[in-house]
Scaffold this motif. Structure first.
Motif, PDB file in Angstrom:
ATOM      1  N   ASP A   1      11.384   5.956   2.154  1.00  0.00           N
ATOM      2  CA  ASP A   1      10.723   5.583   0.910  1.00  0.00           C
ATOM      3  C   ASP A   1      10.541   4.075   0.843  1.00  0.00           C
ATOM      4  N   VAL A   2       9.528   3.639   0.099  1.00  0.00           N
ATOM      5  CA  VAL A   2       9.262   2.209  -0.075  1.00  0.00           C
ATOM      6  C   VAL A   2       9.700   1.812  -1.478  1.00  0.00           C
TER       7      VAL A   2
ATOM      8  N   GLN B   1       0.822  -1.214   0.000  1.00  0.00           N
ATOM      9  CA  GLN B   1       0.000   0.000   0.000  1.00  0.00           C
ATOM     10  C   GLN B   1       0.854   1.261   0.000  1.00  0.00           C
ATOM     11  N   MET B   2       1.880   1.272   0.829  1.00  0.00           N
ATOM     12  CA  MET B   2       2.711   2.471   0.973  1.00  0.00           C
ATOM     13  C   MET B   2       3.637   2.696  -0.198  1.00  0.00           C
ATOM     14  N   SER B   3       3.818   1.686  -1.041  1.00  0.00           N
ATOM     15  CA  SER B   3       4.662   1.868  -2.219  1.00  0.00           C
ATOM     16  C   SER B   3       4.007   2.787  -3.249  1.00  0.00           C
ATOM     17  N   PHE B   4       2.697   3.036  -3.094  1.00  0.00           N
ATOM     18  CA  PHE B   4       1.980   3.898  -4.041  1.00  0.00           C
ATOM     19  C   PHE B   4       1.805   5.321  -3.526  1.00  0.00           C
ATOM     20  N   ILE B   5       2.315   5.621  -2.323  1.00  0.00           N
ATOM     21  CA  ILE B   5       2.177   6.969  -1.776  1.00  0.00           C
ATOM     22  C   ILE B   5       3.549   7.588  -1.599  1.00  0.00           C
ATOM     23  N   GLU B   6       3.556   8.887  -1.386  1.00  0.00           N
ATOM     24  CA  GLU B   6       4.818   9.587  -1.201  1.00  0.00           C
ATOM     25  C   GLU B   6       5.462   9.186   0.118  1.00  0.00           C
TER      26      GLU B   6
END
Length: 445
Positions: free
Chosen positions: A67-68, A56-61
């Motif tokens: 960073d992911v 999920q967090m790989s698609f957000i800043e």
């Protein structure tokens, strides 16, 4: 003329077993050894939740946790697959035969003594901190760090003794049914109250997991669905009581806590250590606290809640670096969920982390295999001990890292104390003489 009589029920007979229960003859059926469903299910959930959070967090800043990277996401899922796959394969390997499920001569007073012990534990926990959590809204993190050396007693009563006693009672309840039903319900109610007093959302579920694992073969699908619904309700009610969130907000928070928040540990460790390679020094430093953090700080001449302590505790170190409130991180009131994957990256880097994953899977599978073997022999006390170790110790390591906690002095003392409790309950010295058994036809024919 004396005839050779074959027992009417084939159980896991072992002439060298020290447990008389293992060699008792029974009148009802047995069941084959199967993989323990609930421990494997919970292990899968613990491994999958951070992976979902990372995806999920790989698609957000990127936030202040870092960073992911796509490489991190694939690396984590490789780690989860290795750990779960090895555990699944090993937990029932070389375990053959049948599990004793018949009603033998088990003492009813074991349920009564378990209830007495649990009542004493409830009173002590209520006096130590339960009252402050329930009636004064004290933060559970602040309460935890206020105990000092007494924290071991609080943890042992809550996460070791309580689930062990409930597991023993659940087994006796599954055998004797209504004979001990009312006493067993009182024990379950006290366990539920102890879980709610802890202030932690998942503690109540963990407390009942060993009992449910033992009793699961006798439960119907409707029973399991009802227990699952009750578990969800307990999580929601506990979160609502502790944070004053509405139930819809509590649901959203629990989902975020299980996925996105649990991904912070892998993100921070990957940012800090992915390019470092193998670090023997970091591994050795983490082993210093084998005597426990309190005793270890005395030997090393540093305070537990100090900057010097951080080098010996990866989770506290990364929390101090990345968490916005440095004072809360330093005091131990908050901790980033490092996970065992974060520990693997810290010790072996981003290229060889899978070595630690293999060791993790072998160890967790071996623990569950010991449980299966103990249950197969009818050694309920040992089976309950291994379940408590799995749910209260090993899963905590999977979630929060800290491999030394698997063999640290407080853990060893806590498990030995449970063994003494088991002896006191006389689970290991049950009299199963043939005089207490129904007479077998034709034995002296």
């Amino acid at each position: 003329m004396r005839k050779t009589i074959v027992p009417p029920v084939a159980i896991a007979y072992n002439p060298r077993s020290r447990t008389p229960l293992a060699n008792a003859f029974a009148n009802s059926g047995t069941q084959r050894v199967r993989r323990p469903f609930l421990p494997l299910l919970l292990l899968f959930a613990y491994l999958a939740a951070p992976g979902i959070g990372l995806a999920q967090m790989s698609f957000i800043e990127a936030g202040y946790f870092g960073d992911v990277e796509e490489t991190l996401v694939w690396a984590y899922w490789l780690h989860a697959t290795i750990v779960f796959g090895l555990t699944w394969w090993l937990c029932a390997r070389n375990v053959r035969g049948a599990v004793l499920t018949a009603a033998v001569d088990l003492p009813k007073y074991s349920v009564e003594r378990s209830g007495q012990l649990l009542l004493a534990a409830l009173i002590i926990l209520f006096a130590m901190g339960g009252a402050r959590i329930l009636f004064f809204g004290e933060d559970r993190g602040d309460l935890r760090i206020s105990f000092g050396a007494a924290g071991f007693i609080y943890t042992w009563l809550q996460l070791y003794l309580t689930p062990f006693l409930i597991a023993v009672v659940a087994y006796l309840h599954s055998l004797r049914g209504r004979t001990v039903g009312r006493r067993a319900l009182v024990v379950y109610a006290m366990g539920l109250f102890i879980g709610i007093m802890s202030g932690y959302k998942f503690t109540t579920v963990i407390i009942f997991m060993p009992a449910l694992t033992i009793a699961l073969p006798k439960l119907r699908v409707a029973h399991m669905a009802g227990l699952f619904a009750i578990s969800i309700c307990i999580l929601l009610v506990t979160e609502h009581m502790q944070s004053d969130r509405q139930f819809d907000e509590a649901i959203a928070y629990l989902i975020a806590r299980a996925t996105e928040v649990s991904a912070y540990g892998p993100i921070t460790t990957w940012s800090e250590f992915a390019n470092d390679g193998v670090s023997i020094q970091r591994f050795l430093e983490s082993s210093v606290l084998i005597l426990g953090s309190k005793i270890g700080s005395l030997f090393l001449n540093f305070q537990e809640n100090s900057v010097e302590y951080l080098r010996f505790n990866l989770g506290r170190y990364l929390t101090y670096l990345y968490y916005p409130n440095a004072d809360a991180a330093l005091s131990g009131a908050v901790n980033i969920t490092l996970t065992v994957f974060g520990e693997a990256v810290a010790f072996f880097g981003g290229g060889l982390f899978w070595i630690w994953s293999i060791l993790t899977g072998i160890f967790s599978g071996s623990v569950l295999r010991r449980y299966s073997r103990a249950l197969q022999k009818g050694d309920i006390a040992t089976a309950a001990l291994w379940l408590v170790y799995f749910f209260s110790v090993l899963l905590s390591w999977i979630n929060s890292s800290g491999w030394i906690n698997l063999i640290a002095l407080p853990i060893v003392v806590g498990m030995l104390a449970l063994r003494l409790v088991a002896r006191w309950l006389r689970i290991l010295q049950i009299n199963t003489s043939t005089d207490s058994m129904p007479a077998q036809r034709g034995v002296n024919a």
